[in-house]
Scaffold this motif. Structure first.
Motif, PDB file in Angstrom:
ATOM      1  N   ALA A  75       0.846  -1.200   0.000  1.00  9.18           N
ATOM      2  CA  ALA A  75       0.000   0.000   0.000  1.00  9.18           C
ATOM      3  C   ALA A  75       0.874   1.238   0.000  1.00  9.18           C
ATOM      4  O   ALA A  75       2.027   1.209   0.427  1.00  9.18           O
ATOM      5  N   ARG A  76       0.305   2.333  -0.473  1.00 10.85           N
ATOM      6  CA  ARG A  76       0.928   3.656  -0.331  1.00 10.85           C
ATOM      7  C   ARG A  76      -0.171   4.698  -0.374  1.00 10.85           C
ATOM      8  O   ARG A  76      -1.229   4.496  -0.978  1.00 10.85           O
ATOM      9  N   GLY A  77       0.064   5.813   0.275  1.00  4.39           N
ATOM     10  CA  GLY A  77      -0.931   6.870   0.303  1.00  4.39           C
ATOM     11  C   GLY A  77      -0.695   7.787   1.482  1.00  4.39           C
ATOM     12  O   GLY A  77       0.370   7.759   2.107  1.00  4.39           O
ATOM     13  N   THR A  78      -1.662   8.617   1.800  1.00  3.05           N
ATOM     14  CA  THR A  78      -1.559   9.476   2.971  1.00  3.05           C
ATOM     15  C   THR A  78      -1.648   8.597   4.226  1.00  3.05           C
ATOM     16  O   THR A  78      -2.123   7.452   4.156  1.00  3.05           O
ATOM     17  N   PRO A  79      -1.226   9.107   5.373  1.00  2.00           N
ATOM     18  CA  PRO A  79      -1.363   8.316   6.607  1.00  2.00           C
ATOM     19  C   PRO A  79      -2.790   7.842   6.854  1.00  2.00           C
ATOM     20  O   PRO A  79      -3.001   6.690   7.259  1.00  2.00           O
ATOM     21  N   ASP A  80      -3.770   8.689   6.610  1.00  2.00           N
ATOM     22  CA  ASP A  80      -5.162   8.289   6.824  1.00  2.00           C
ATOM     23  C   ASP A  80      -5.569   7.177   5.861  1.00  2.00           C
ATOM     24  O   ASP A  80      -6.259   6.224   6.251  1.00  2.00           O
ATOM     25  N   GLU A  81      -5.165   7.290   4.599  1.00  2.00           N
ATOM     26  CA  GLU A  81      -5.496   6.256   3.618  1.00  2.00           C
ATOM     27  C   GLU A  81      -4.864   4.923   3.988  1.00  2.00           C
ATOM     28  O   GLU A  81      -5.489   3.860   3.865  1.00  2.00           O
ATOM     29  N   VAL A  82      -3.626   4.977   4.428  1.00  2.00           N
ATOM     30  CA  VAL A  82      -2.918   3.748   4.791  1.00  2.00           C
ATOM     31  C   VAL A  82      -3.558   3.089   6.010  1.00  2.00           C
ATOM     32  O   VAL A  82      -3.737   1.870   6.060  1.00  2.00           O
ATOM     33  N   ARG A  83      -3.903   3.898   7.015  1.00  2.00           N
ATOM     34  CA  ARG A  83      -4.520   3.336   8.227  1.00  2.00           C
ATOM     35  C   ARG A  83      -5.832   2.626   7.920  1.00  2.00           C
ATOM     36  O   ARG A  83      -6.206   1.669   8.598  1.00  2.00           O
ATOM     37  N   ALA A  84      -6.536   3.128   6.892  1.00  2.00           N
ATOM     38  CA  ALA A  84      -7.844   2.556   6.562  1.00  2.00           C
ATOM     39  C   ALA A  84      -7.766   1.412   5.563  1.00  2.00           C
ATOM     40  O   ALA A  84      -8.784   0.779   5.270  1.00  2.00           O
TER      41      ALA A  84
END
Length: 236
Positions: free
Chosen positions: A216-225
């Motif tokens: 996965a990769r993305g913003t911290p919020d995207e990754v957490r979800a």
């Protein structure tokens, strides 16, 4: 613009595949985090980027040059600084003299090197212990010392391996402040950490590794979800 671009990076030790086709892109001026469970290959990735290990396949483009399999010293001279999970300092040297070790490859005078070293130590709240032997300071202070010593050569990209591990909360705030200040001045950071609150606080984007691959990769919020990240790393 991508300062660092990794494509198809592979590494194995004997029959153990540690990295299997890693892809990573770090933009100029960003702070990017790398997370993942133990054994995901995160530190191995750093060891390949800065030349400790060779790569079996793939490219590492930094400032538009493929630096895969360059020596540690050549990578450092080209603008990549690095810290380690356990700080590597010279215990029997003073804090100030530790800072001056990189000056052997710098073109500035000793007086200028000392001035820069003392300035960086003050920023890291280490000015008062500059004449102490490194063995006399705390583990957290050693990590700060290693970090600001890395900045002596003015690298373009700084790799931070578990920078918050073993540091008390007050020193963590000092470190976070330093990273933010240097980033605002144009420095680019790639950091490994298990400390998700600090990753979320600092990082523009996060890449997640598991079993030597990107998941996965993305913003911290995207990754957490992300369900794959929850299953592999963060837990239910």
């Amino acid at each position: 613009m991508a300062l660092l671009e990794i494509q198809g990076l592979k590494k194995q030790f004997g029959g153990l595949v540690v990295l299997d086709g890693i892809e990573l892109e770090v933009q100029q001026g960003e702070i990017q985090g790398i997370i993942g469970p133990n054994g995901a290959g995160k530190s191995t990735l750093f060891n390949i980027i800065n030349g400790i290990y060779s790569t079996d396949a793939g490219s590492i483009r930094f400032k538009n040059r493929n630096i895969a399999n360059w020596s540690v010293h050549r990578v450092a001279r080209f603008g990549i600084g690095r810290t380690f999970q356990v700080a590597r300092v010279f215990n029997e040297m003073t804090v100030l003299n530790n800072m001056l070790v990189p000056s052997v490859v710098m073109t500035t005078s000793r007086a200028e090197a000392v001035r820069r070293a003392e300035e960086l130590l003050e920023l890291a709240t280490l000015g008062r212990v500059r004449n102490n032997l490194a063995i006399e300071i705390s583990g957290g202070q050693k990590k700060l010392l290693e970090f600001v010593r890395t900045m002596m050569t003015d690298p373009d990209l700084i790799l931070l391996d578990e920078p918050f591990n073993g540091i008390n909360p007050a020193l963590i705030e000092v470190l976070i402040g330093l990273v933010r200040s240097l980033n605002q001045a144009g420095k680019t950071f790639l950091l490994i950490s298990h400390e998700m609150p600090h990753v979320s606080q600092l990082c523009d984007r996060v890449s997640v590794l598991a079993a030597g691959t990107n998941i996965a990769r993305g913003t911290p919020d995207e990754v957490r979800a992300n369900p794959a990240v929850i299953a592999a790393y963060l837990g239910q």
